[in-house]
Design an enzyme around this catalytic site. Structure first.
Site, PDB file in Angstrom:
ATOM      1  N   ASP B 145       0.884  -1.059  -0.016  1.00 56.86           N
ATOM      2  CA  ASP B 145      -0.052  -0.104   0.051  1.00 56.86           C
ATOM      3  C   ASP B 145       0.956   1.169  -0.197  1.00 56.86           C
ATOM      4  O   ASP B 145       1.579   1.703   1.131  1.00 56.86           O
ATOM      5  CB  ASP B 145      -0.934   0.359   1.109  1.00 56.86           C
ATOM      6  CG  ASP B 145      -2.002  -0.966   1.259  1.00 56.86           C
ATOM      7  OD1 ASP B 145      -1.908  -1.931   0.536  1.00 56.86           O
ATOM      8  OD2 ASP B 145      -3.092  -0.938   1.932  1.00 56.86           O
ATOM      9  N   LYS B 208      -6.724   3.350  -3.577  1.00 57.63           N
ATOM     10  CA  LYS B 208      -7.363   3.339  -2.183  1.00 57.63           C
ATOM     11  C   LYS B 208      -7.396   4.795  -1.712  1.00 57.63           C
ATOM     12  O   LYS B 208      -6.499   5.533  -2.068  1.00 57.63           O
ATOM     13  CB  LYS B 208      -5.853   2.705  -1.372  1.00 57.63           C
ATOM     14  CG  LYS B 208      -6.201   2.758   0.327  1.00 57.63           C
ATOM     15  CD  LYS B 208      -5.337   1.788   0.992  1.00 57.63           C
ATOM     16  CE  LYS B 208      -5.126   2.035   2.357  1.00 57.63           C
ATOM     17  NZ  LYS B 208      -4.114   1.242   2.949  1.00 57.63           N
ATOM     18  N   LYS B 244     -10.125   0.178  -2.504  1.00 60.16           N
ATOM     19  CA  LYS B 244      -9.857  -0.130  -1.173  1.00 60.16           C
ATOM     20  C   LYS B 244     -10.341   1.332  -0.544  1.00 60.16           C
ATOM     21  O   LYS B 244      -9.391   2.031  -0.477  1.00 60.16           O
ATOM     22  CB  LYS B 244      -8.724  -0.456  -0.722  1.00 60.16           C
ATOM     23  CG  LYS B 244      -8.428  -0.725   0.618  1.00 60.16           C
ATOM     24  CD  LYS B 244      -7.094  -1.381   1.013  1.00 60.16           C
ATOM     25  CE  LYS B 244      -7.009  -1.296   2.553  1.00 60.16           C
ATOM     26  NZ  LYS B 244      -5.525  -1.867   3.032  1.00 60.16           N
TER      27      LYS B 244
END
Lengths: 489, 308
Positions: B145, B208, B244
């Site tokens: 991430d 995300k 996400k």
């Protein structure tokens, strides 16, 4: 242990379980009479007609079939109430009654919403979130004006007209009754209302509210029936004003009928409104606006954005997105809280839509319908797009009043202005662009009574509504809505 | 339309031309998702789906191996009182904890995600970010991430942001790359859309919303805007990108609304943890509580649900 969902196991399906609004709390009688002079009055002919639920064709109730004698009784009651009570009452007292109606409606909002959905086929989400709250707001709004008319029309003396004959359509039964009754009462007129034959129930429930609000007898009278009942109202000698919302065809008949009389009129008629997508528009939001413009209330909306114009450079993208979006619309039981598109209002209207679909196909247009399950047992029609159409196509020219959208492209702004205005109607228009200057340019050049920018089908009691050309004349809503019910001296 | 399987032939668009977003329209659409009524079986299915999409997260300076190990156990044993529950999708930790986490979840199917690139601010030179990422991958991270350089993005240096993502993607190897936009710092939905486009074209496997360190985080408006970007990217290139939302999704209702939004924007294909994740630390227990409520008819005390 780990229960892993992967793509290889196939795509999960996640359908929303049924979420029907309950009907346990509503109170419907088997038979409804006319509401005249503060009493429920049997029809002089003794005849009743059925009103059905278009989603399953089940009978909901029987409703009195009014004739000229019933209309005469109602107009006389309205005249008496006007002369003796309502026109003499202090405006602030009138306001109290109207506020009371609004509050009682709010208290029974759920019942109104459910009955509206049962009788009209519109989805419960819309009757609950749009129709009923807006109807209440109209009463609240006009109640506020009742004792402030001298400020609405500065330096003029304001007088009421007398008895208003009002005829409402079947697409927004309660809301249209509110649009008509609220300003009439606020300005000191009395009312005889004839609701549409396929959707009379919420107007009759409104009569119950009006009764409970203790309005003096005769101030509001409701006579149910078909077109001939409406004609009797239009032709009654002692009616001072006709307010009609409905088809342009009937509007023309009314115009002819009242020619040479002293009757004032406001007519809210048909439309074939242009929804214009410019190349710099926020396209995803525009797609929502297109969907809301034409599929709101199954397209049974006089101001529906039924002609879509997309600038050529983005046409392919918008159409692709639109088709994608249509596939996520849920068509089904209007009482289910998740339904997006409900039932077509009546068998007759479904036949009209079918007729235009056939014409469209005969004219060589390309049709698109999403792959959706159509419920059985009621009157339903899937959302439909027609591509490859021209200004000369019948389906582009005539109002279909259903979930059917025609899609045309254009190259320049001048071209779209010309095409949008090239219609006998002029009710509404939508403009989608990121540029304020383009909005101002188009709003000044489009011949339409209501123009929305980057939104569509938004209504508010403070905003006037009405059309140009064959979409009618007079305005309802806002300050302008008052002038339709007053004489100024 | 040009439908390509791989990324090799992608035509990189001018990101200044990213579609504009009307905030009012987005709010209206989001409100519609929130009126969806999710009941009975649909609710139960949705709740279990949500559990299985959670990246159980701890991202604190005070994280210890002990804390991470306990969270990893929880990830695999959400609520053993109730048999048949799925595991979460992944655990999400700092690079220094990846080794511990990878060992703790080994063989369970639960993935290890690691934040990297000088998370959460991203204020470090590229060499440091690359080293950070390589370390996490070498320790056994299945997913990375990363954060984008918001400062560079806001000053209009889109190529810098693009190149940085592409460089990180290269060192990810087999690990899937989630690109954190930190939408709370991008402020406008126009920016969110543009950053989404940059990330997807540069090589993101997932986009995300947030680090969880900045508020607002994963608002439905932001998530919806990113889902639209993913849909457009799929239509244009044929490539699927995961989504996400992270931060602020702490209750079941909001999670279900998010799933409704995914279903109606991208389709049911995305309703799996391969393509959709919730970055959350407290969501799991609320979902568990709702599942137990549905089964037993009563709400249980929060103390019946483990807090690892």
């Amino acid at each position: 242990m780990a229960k892993k969902q992967t793509k290889k196991e196939g795509v999960v399906t996640w359908d929303y379980s049924p979420a029907p609004e309950s009907t346990g709390h509503i109170n419907l009688k088997k038979q409804y009479d006319h509401y005249i002079d503060g009493k429920w009055v049997k029809p002089s002919s003794g005849k009743y007609f059925d009103t059905i639920n278009p989603a399953n064709k089940e009978k909901l109730a029987e409703v009195a079939y009014g004739n000229d004698k019933d209309i005469d009784k109602a107009v006389k009651a309205a005249r008496k109430a006007y002369k003796n009570v309502w026109s003499k009452m202090a405006p602030s007292e009138r306001a109290k009654y109207i506020y009371r109606i609004a509050r009682l409606m709010q208290e029974r909002a759920r019942e109104f919403a459910v009955i509206e959905t049962l009788d009209a086929g519109k989805v419960i989400r819309e009757s609950r979130d749009v129709d009923v709250p807006l109807a209440c707001n109209h009463f609240f709004y006009y109640a506020g004006w009742a004792d402030k008319l001298e400020y609405a029309f500065p330096n003029r003396k304001v007088e009421s007209l007398g008895v208003a004959g009002q005829i409402t359509p079947w697409n927004f039964p309660l809301l249209m009754a509110a649009w008509k009754i609220a300003p009439a009462l606020a300005t000191g007129n009395t009312v005889v209302l004839k609701p549409a034959e396929t959707t009379p129930l919420t107007a009759l429930k409104l009569a119950e509210v009006i009764h409970d609000a203790g309005l003096p007898p005769g101030v509001v009278n409701i006579v149910t029936g078909y077109g001939d009942t409406g004609a009797a109202l239009v032709n009654h000698d002692d009616v001072d004003k006709i307010a009609f919302t409905g088809s342009t065809g009937v509007g023309k008949i009314i115009q002819k009928a009242i020619a040479g009389t002293n009757k004032k009129a406001t007519l809210e008629l048909g439309g074939k409104s242009a929804n214009i997508i410019l190349d710099d528009a926020p396209l995803d939001q525009a797609v929502e606006g297109i969907v809301n413009g034409i599929f709101f209330n199954q397209g049974h909306v006089c101001c529906a954005g039924s002609r879509l114009f997309i600038q050529e450079s983005v046409a392919e993208t918008v159409i692709e997105k639109l088709k994608h979006r249509l596939n996520s619309l849920i068509i089904g039981d209007p009482m289910d809280k998740n339904t997006d598109i409900g039932a077509i209002n009546s068998k007759a209207q479904l036949a009209t839509i079918d007729k235009y679909i056939k014409i469209g196909l005969d004219e060589g247009a390309t049709m698109y319908q999403p792959d959706c399950k159509i419920p059985k047992g009621g009157y339903f029609f899937p959302p439909t797009l027609f591509m490859d159409v021209a200004q000369s196509s019948t389906i582009v020219q005539e109002e279909i009043f259903g979930p059917v959208l025609t899609i045309q492209t254009f190259r320049t702004v001048d071209e779209v202005i010309q095409k949008a205005n090239n219609s006998p109607y002029g009710l509404a228009a939508g403009i989608w662009t990121d540029k304020g200057s383009r909005i101002f340019n188009l709003t000044t050049k489009l011949n339409a009574g209501v123009i929305w920018a980057n939104t569509y089908n938004k209504f508010d009691p403070t905003s006037p509504f009405g059309g140009y050309k064959e979409s009618g004349f007079g305005r309802e809503g806002g300050l302008h809505g008052l002038s339709a019910y007053v004489k100024l001296k | 339309m040009n439908k390509m399987k791989g990324r090799n032939n992608l035509v990189i668009p001018d990101f200044n031309q990213s579609p504009c977003i009307d905030k009012v329209g987005v709010e209206e659409r989001v409100a519609r998702f929130q009126t969806r009524s999710i009941k009975t079986e649909a609710k139960m299915q949705g709740l279990k789906m949500a559990l299985n999409m959670i990246d159980l997260t701890t991202l604190e300076g005070k994280d210890t191996p002990g804390k991470v190990k306990q969270m990893c156990y929880k990830a695999q044993h959400l609520h053993d009182v109730h048999p048949g529950l799925p595991t979460v999708a992944a655990v999400c930790v700092y690079p220094s904890m990846v080794g511990v986490a990878a060992k703790a979840v080994s063989g369970s199917g639960v993935k290890v995600a690691s934040v990297s690139t000088a998370f959460p601010s991203g204020q470090a030179p590229l060499a440091v970010k690359l080293a950070d990422t390589k370390f996490a991958v070498a320790e056994g991270a299945d997913e990375i991430d990363m954060v984008i350089s918001r400062g560079k993005f806001l000053s209009g240096e889109y190529n810098f942001v693009f190149d940085e993502i592409a460089a990180i993607k290269e060192v990810c190897g087999e690990a899937r790359l989630k690109v954190i936009l930190e939408t709370g710092e991008l402020v406008t939905l126009d920016n969110v859309r543009r950053a989404s486009d940059i990330a997807m074209y540069a090589g993101a496997d997932f986009i995300k919303t947030s680090t969880g360190k900045i508020s607002p985080a994963a608002t439905m408006q932001v998530t919806y805007t990113m889902l639209e970007a993913i849909r457009d990217f799929k239509l244009k290139t044929g490539i699927k990108i995961g989504m996400k939302p992270a931060g602020g999704i702490s209750n079941s209702k909001l999670a279900l609304h998010n799933l409704v939004m995914v279903k109606e924007t991208l389709g049911e294909e995305w309703l799996t943890n391969e393509w959709f994740r919730f970055g959350a630390s407290s969501l799991a227990n609320d979902v568990l509580m709702q599942i137990m409520k549905a089964e037993t008819g009563v709400y249980q005390s929060a103390d019946y649900f483990s807090k690892d």
